[in-house]
Enzyme design. Structure first.
Site, PDB file in Angstrom:
ATOM      1  N   CYS A   1      -6.668 -17.042  12.496  1.00  0.00           N
ATOM      2  CA  CYS A   1      -6.207 -17.190  13.056  1.00  0.00           C
ATOM      3  C   CYS A   1      -6.687 -19.535  12.647  1.00  0.00           C
ATOM      4  O   CYS A   1      -6.397 -19.991  12.073  1.00  0.00           O
ATOM      5  CB  CYS A   1      -5.077 -17.721  14.384  1.00  0.00           C
ATOM      6  SG  CYS A   1      -6.492 -17.169  15.564  1.00  0.00           S
TER       7      CYS A   1
ATOM      8  N   HIS B   1      -3.497 -24.648  16.221  1.00  0.00           N
ATOM      9  CA  HIS B   1      -4.441 -24.749  15.943  1.00  0.00           C
ATOM     10  C   HIS B   1      -4.679 -25.662  14.871  1.00  0.00           C
ATOM     11  O   HIS B   1      -4.163 -25.825  14.052  1.00  0.00           O
ATOM     12  CB  HIS B   1      -5.620 -23.003  15.792  1.00  0.00           C
ATOM     13  CG  HIS B   1      -5.330 -22.506  16.227  1.00  0.00           C
ATOM     14  ND1 HIS B   1      -4.855 -22.180  17.533  1.00  0.00           N
ATOM     15  CD2 HIS B   1      -5.669 -20.842  16.063  1.00  0.00           C
ATOM     16  CE1 HIS B   1      -5.094 -20.694  18.252  1.00  0.00           C
ATOM     17  NE2 HIS B   1      -5.650 -20.044  17.357  1.00  0.00           N
TER      18      HIS B   1
HETATM   19  N1  LIG Z   1      -2.544 -12.992  19.950  1.00  0.00           N
HETATM   20  C1  LIG Z   1      -2.953 -13.418  18.290  1.00  0.00           C
HETATM   21  O1  LIG Z   1      -2.799 -14.610  18.520  1.00  0.00           O
HETATM   22  C2  LIG Z   1      -3.892 -12.461  17.501  1.00  0.00           C
HETATM   23  C3  LIG Z   1      -3.829 -13.675  16.395  1.00  0.00           C
HETATM   24  C4  LIG Z   1      -4.634 -12.678  15.477  1.00  0.00           C
HETATM   25  C5  LIG Z   1      -5.247 -11.634  15.643  1.00  0.00           C
HETATM   26  N2  LIG Z   1      -4.376 -10.824  16.954  1.00  0.00           N
HETATM   27  C6  LIG Z   1      -5.709  -9.714  16.567  1.00  0.00           C
HETATM   28  O2  LIG Z   1      -4.026  -8.815  17.304  1.00  0.00           O
HETATM   29  C7  LIG Z   1      -4.633  -7.594  17.763  1.00  0.00           C
HETATM   30  C8  LIG Z   1      -3.163  -7.751  19.314  1.00  0.00           C
HETATM   31  O3  LIG Z   1      -3.331  -8.907  19.428  1.00  0.00           O
HETATM   32  P1  LIG Z   1      -2.299  -8.860  20.696  1.00  0.00           P
HETATM   33  O4  LIG Z   1      -2.908  -9.866  21.657  1.00  0.00           O
HETATM   34  O5  LIG Z   1      -0.966  -8.586  20.519  1.00  0.00           O
HETATM   35  O6  LIG Z   1      -3.118  -7.999  21.981  1.00  0.00           O
HETATM   36  P2  LIG Z   1      -2.131  -7.392  22.991  1.00  0.00           P
HETATM   37  O7  LIG Z   1      -1.459  -8.694  23.871  1.00  0.00           O
HETATM   38  O8  LIG Z   1      -3.298  -6.815  24.370  1.00  0.00           O
HETATM   39  O9  LIG Z   1      -0.661  -6.610  22.553  1.00  0.00           O
HETATM   40  C9  LIG Z   1      -1.993  -4.986  22.838  1.00  0.00           C
HETATM   41  C10 LIG Z   1      -1.644  -3.843  21.784  1.00  0.00           C
HETATM   42  O10 LIG Z   1      -2.293  -3.102  21.915  1.00  0.00           O
HETATM   43  C11 LIG Z   1      -1.490  -1.528  22.092  1.00  0.00           C
HETATM   44  N3  LIG Z   1      -2.996  -0.866  22.578  1.00  0.00           N
HETATM   45  C12 LIG Z   1      -4.190  -1.516  23.604  1.00  0.00           C
HETATM   46  N4  LIG Z   1      -4.194   0.062  23.612  1.00  0.00           N
HETATM   47  C13 LIG Z   1      -4.197   1.161  22.979  1.00  0.00           C
HETATM   48  C14 LIG Z   1      -4.743   2.331  22.472  1.00  0.00           C
HETATM   49  N5  LIG Z   1      -5.501   2.860  22.628  1.00  0.00           N
HETATM   50  N6  LIG Z   1      -3.620   2.743  21.313  1.00  0.00           N
HETATM   51  C15 LIG Z   1      -2.419   2.481  20.559  1.00  0.00           C
HETATM   52  N7  LIG Z   1      -2.598   1.026  21.329  1.00  0.00           N
HETATM   53  C16 LIG Z   1      -2.847   0.590  21.832  1.00  0.00           C
HETATM   54  C17 LIG Z   1      -1.363  -2.442  22.972  1.00  0.00           C
HETATM   55  O11 LIG Z   1      -0.082  -1.220  23.893  1.00  0.00           O
HETATM   56  P3  LIG Z   1       0.920  -1.511  25.737  1.00  0.00           P
HETATM   57  O12 LIG Z   1       1.947  -2.163  25.608  1.00  0.00           O
HETATM   58  O13 LIG Z   1       0.754   0.559  25.516  1.00  0.00           O
HETATM   59  O14 LIG Z   1      -0.716  -1.426  26.341  1.00  0.00           O
HETATM   60  C18 LIG Z   1      -0.292  -3.543  22.831  1.00  0.00           C
HETATM   61  O15 LIG Z   1       0.697  -3.034  22.824  1.00  0.00           O
HETATM   62  C19 LIG Z   1      -6.120  -8.078  18.614  1.00  0.00           C
HETATM   63  O16 LIG Z   1      -6.737  -7.300  17.651  1.00  0.00           O
HETATM   64  C20 LIG Z   1      -5.790  -9.518  18.246  1.00  0.00           C
HETATM   65  O17 LIG Z   1      -7.200  -9.541  17.768  1.00  0.00           O
HETATM   66  C21 LIG Z   1      -3.944 -11.840  17.550  1.00  0.00           C
END
Ligand SMILES: NC(=O)c1ccc[n+]([C@@H]2O[C@H](COP(=O)([O-])OP(=O)(O)OC[C@H]3O[C@@H](n4cnc5c(N)ncnc54)[C@H](OP(=O)(O)O)[C@@H]3O)[C@@H](O)[C@H]2O)c1
Length: 361
Positions: free
Chosen positions: A158, A251
Site C-alpha cells: 500500500c 498513506h
Molecule cells: N490491513 C491492510 O491495510 C493491508 C493492506 C495490504 C495488505 N494486507 C495484507 O492482507 C492480509 C490480511 O490482512 P488483514 O489486515 O485483513 O488481516 P486480519 O484482519 O488479521 O485477517 C486475517 C484473515 O486471515 C484468516 N486466517 C488467519 N489464519 C488463517 C489460517 N490458518 N487459514 C486460513 N485463514 C486464516 C483470518 O480468519 P479468521 O477470522 O478465521 O481468523 C482472517 O480472515 C495480510 O497478508 C496483510 O499483510 C493488509
C-alpha cells in the site's frame, strides 16, 4: 455483460476481507458466492463470524450475511463454487505461498493482497494504470503450475501507491534519485484506534519490513518481462523512511526527486493531470476517471479531506516545488485500504476479466 462471475474471498473475515465484501456488494461484474477463513470461523454464517469485529462504517451487506464460512484449507470445496478468488490472509509467508498455489492449481485465478508471492518471478505484481503489460508472465506461470486457467496475480504494498503513480507519469524525464518519507495510517496494520490506543497523540518511527518493500517494489513494477519472468528495473535509486501516524486511513508520502532530463513544473503538472492508464482506456468499473489529481492549494492534499477522492481509488499530489538539493519535491496521498489494498485488487480482477484472463468456469 451477461452472468456475473462468482468470486470467493479467502480471508473474508479479516480487515481487508471485509473491504472486499463491501466493495463487491452490487459490483456489476462479480458476485460473492463463497467466503473462507481459518478453521475457527468455518461453519459459522458470515454475520456470526464477524460479530464484534466488523470494522467498517457501512453495515454487513445482506447478500453475504448468511453465507456459511468455509475452511480455507479445504481448497477444492471452496473452488468448486467460484470462478476466481481474492486472498487476504494472516499466515506465515510459506503457508500463504503454498495455499495460493494450491488454489491456482485447481484452475482458479487468485488475486492476492498478501506479499508472499510479490517476488515470485512469474507472478505479476500489478497497478493496472502502470504495468498491465506484466500480465504476459501468466502464460509461463500457468505452465509451471500445470494449469490452463489458474494463476496468481498480486498487488504491491500500500505504501508505494502514494508516490509510484506520480513518478510513473514522469518516467519519460528519467528520474534518477528518489527520497520518499511515508506517513502511514493505522489501518495499514489492520487496526483502528480502539485496537491500538497507543497510537493516539503518537507517532511511531518504525513499520517492520516496510522500507525494504517501499524501496524495492517500485523497481519490480517498472521492470520488464523477459523469458517468462519479471526482471526488475535498475533505476531510479530509491530510499525511504516509513512512519506510522495517528490517522485511520490514507498513506501520505513526502517525495524528493531528481531527473536526467529535468522537466518544468508546468510539464510535471500537465503529465499528472493528463495521465491515463489501461484501467481508464478500458473504462473498468472501479477505475478512477482522474487517476492523479494535482492540488494547487499549498495545504493540500490532506489525509482527512482527500483520501476518498474518486471513491478512494484516485491518487492526489500537491506542493510541487523546486528543491535546493534535488530537482523537485512534492507530496502524494492514496487510500491504503481502497487503492492500496482491496480496491486495487478488485481493479486488477476487472483488468484480468477485460483482458480475458478470468472467465466463468
Ligand atoms: N490491513 C491492510 O491495510 C493491508 C493492506 C495490504 C495488505 N494486507 C495484507 O492482507 C492480509 C490480511 O490482512 P488483514 O489486515 O485483513 O488481516 P486480519 O484482519 O488479521 O485477517 C486475517 C484473515 O486471515 C484468516 N486466517 C488467519 N489464519 C488463517 C489460517 N490458518 N487459514 C486460513 N485463514 C486464516 C483470518 O480468519 P479468521 O477470522 O478465521 O481468523 C482472517 O480472515 C495480510 O497478508 C496483510 O499483510 C493488509
Amino acid at each position: 455483460m451477461g452472468e456475473k462471475l462468482k468470486v470467493g474471498i479467502v480471508g473474508g473475515t479479516g480487515m481487508v476481507g471485509q473491504r472486499f465484501v463491501q466493495l463487491l456488494d452490487g459490483h456489476p461484474w462479480f458476485t460473492v458466492t463463497a467466503i473462507a477463513a481459518s478453521a475457527s470461523s468455518a461453519g459459522k454464517t458470515y454475520e456470526e463470524s464477524v460479530q464484534g469485529r466488523w470494522k467498517l462504517s457501512t453495515p454487513i451487506p445482506d447478500g453475504v450475511k448468511n453465507i456459511v464460512v468455509q475452511d480455507a484449507a479445504k481448497v477444492s470445496e471452496v473452488t468448486s463454487g467460484v470462478d476466481f478468488v481474492f486472498c487476504a490472509v494472516d499466515m506465515k509467508k510459506e503457508e500463504i505461498q503454498a495455499l495460493e498455489e494450491a488454489y491456482a492449481k485447481t484452475g482458479t485465478p487468485v488475486i492476492s493482497n498478501n506479499s508472499a508471492h510479490r517476488w515470485t518471478p512469474d507472478v505479476p505484481m500489478v497497478i493496472p494504470e502502470v504495468n498491465p503489460q506484466h500480465l504476459e508472465v501468466i502464460a509461463a506461470q500457468r505452465k509451471r503450475l500445470g494449469t490452463e486457467t489458474g494463476f496468481i496475480a498480486v498487488k504491491p504494498n500500500c505504501s508505494i501507491q502514494s508516490y509510484v503513480p506520480a513518478l510513473h507519469a514522469l518516467l519519460d524525464f528519467e528520474p534518477t534519485t528518489v527520497v520518499a518519507s511515508t506517513y502511514q495510517a493505522i489501518s495499514g496494520a489492520g487496526k483502528n484506534f480502539n485496537d491500538w490506543p497507543e497510537m493516539m497523540d503518537n507517532v511511531i518511527p518504525y513499520i517492520g519490513g516496510e522500507e525494504e518493500k517501499s524501496e524495492q517494489e517500485p523497481l519490480r513494477i517498472w521492470g520488464h518481462v523477459d523469458n517468462g519472468q519479471i526482471v526488475k528495473a535498475s533505476a531510479p535509486l530509491i530510499t525511504t523512511q516509513c512512519i506510522r501516524v495517528p490517522v485511520t486511513d490514507g498513506h501520505m508520502a513526502a517525495v524528493f526527486v531528481s531527473f536526467k532530463n529535468k522537466p518544468s513544473k508546468e510539464e510535471i503538472i500537465a503529465r499528472w493531470q493528463q495521465y491515463q492508464g489501461r484501467a481508464q482506456e478500458l473504462n473498468l468499473p472501479s477505475a478512477p476517471k482522474q487517476f492523479i489529481t494535482y492540488f494547487e492549494e499549498e495545504n493540500r492534499p490532506q489525509t482527512g479531506l482527500d483520501r476518498d477522492i474518486e471513491q478512494g481509488m484516485g491518487v492526489s499530489t500537491g506542493r510541487l516545488r523546486e528543491d535546493s538539493l534535488y530537482d523537485y519535491k512534492f507530496v502524494g496521498l492514496s487510500h491504503n485500504t481502497l487503492r492500496g489494498a482491496a480496491g486495487g485488487a478488485v481493479l486488477i480482477a476487472e483488468l484480468l476479466k477485460a483482458e480475458g484472463y478470468i472467465q466463468a468456469k
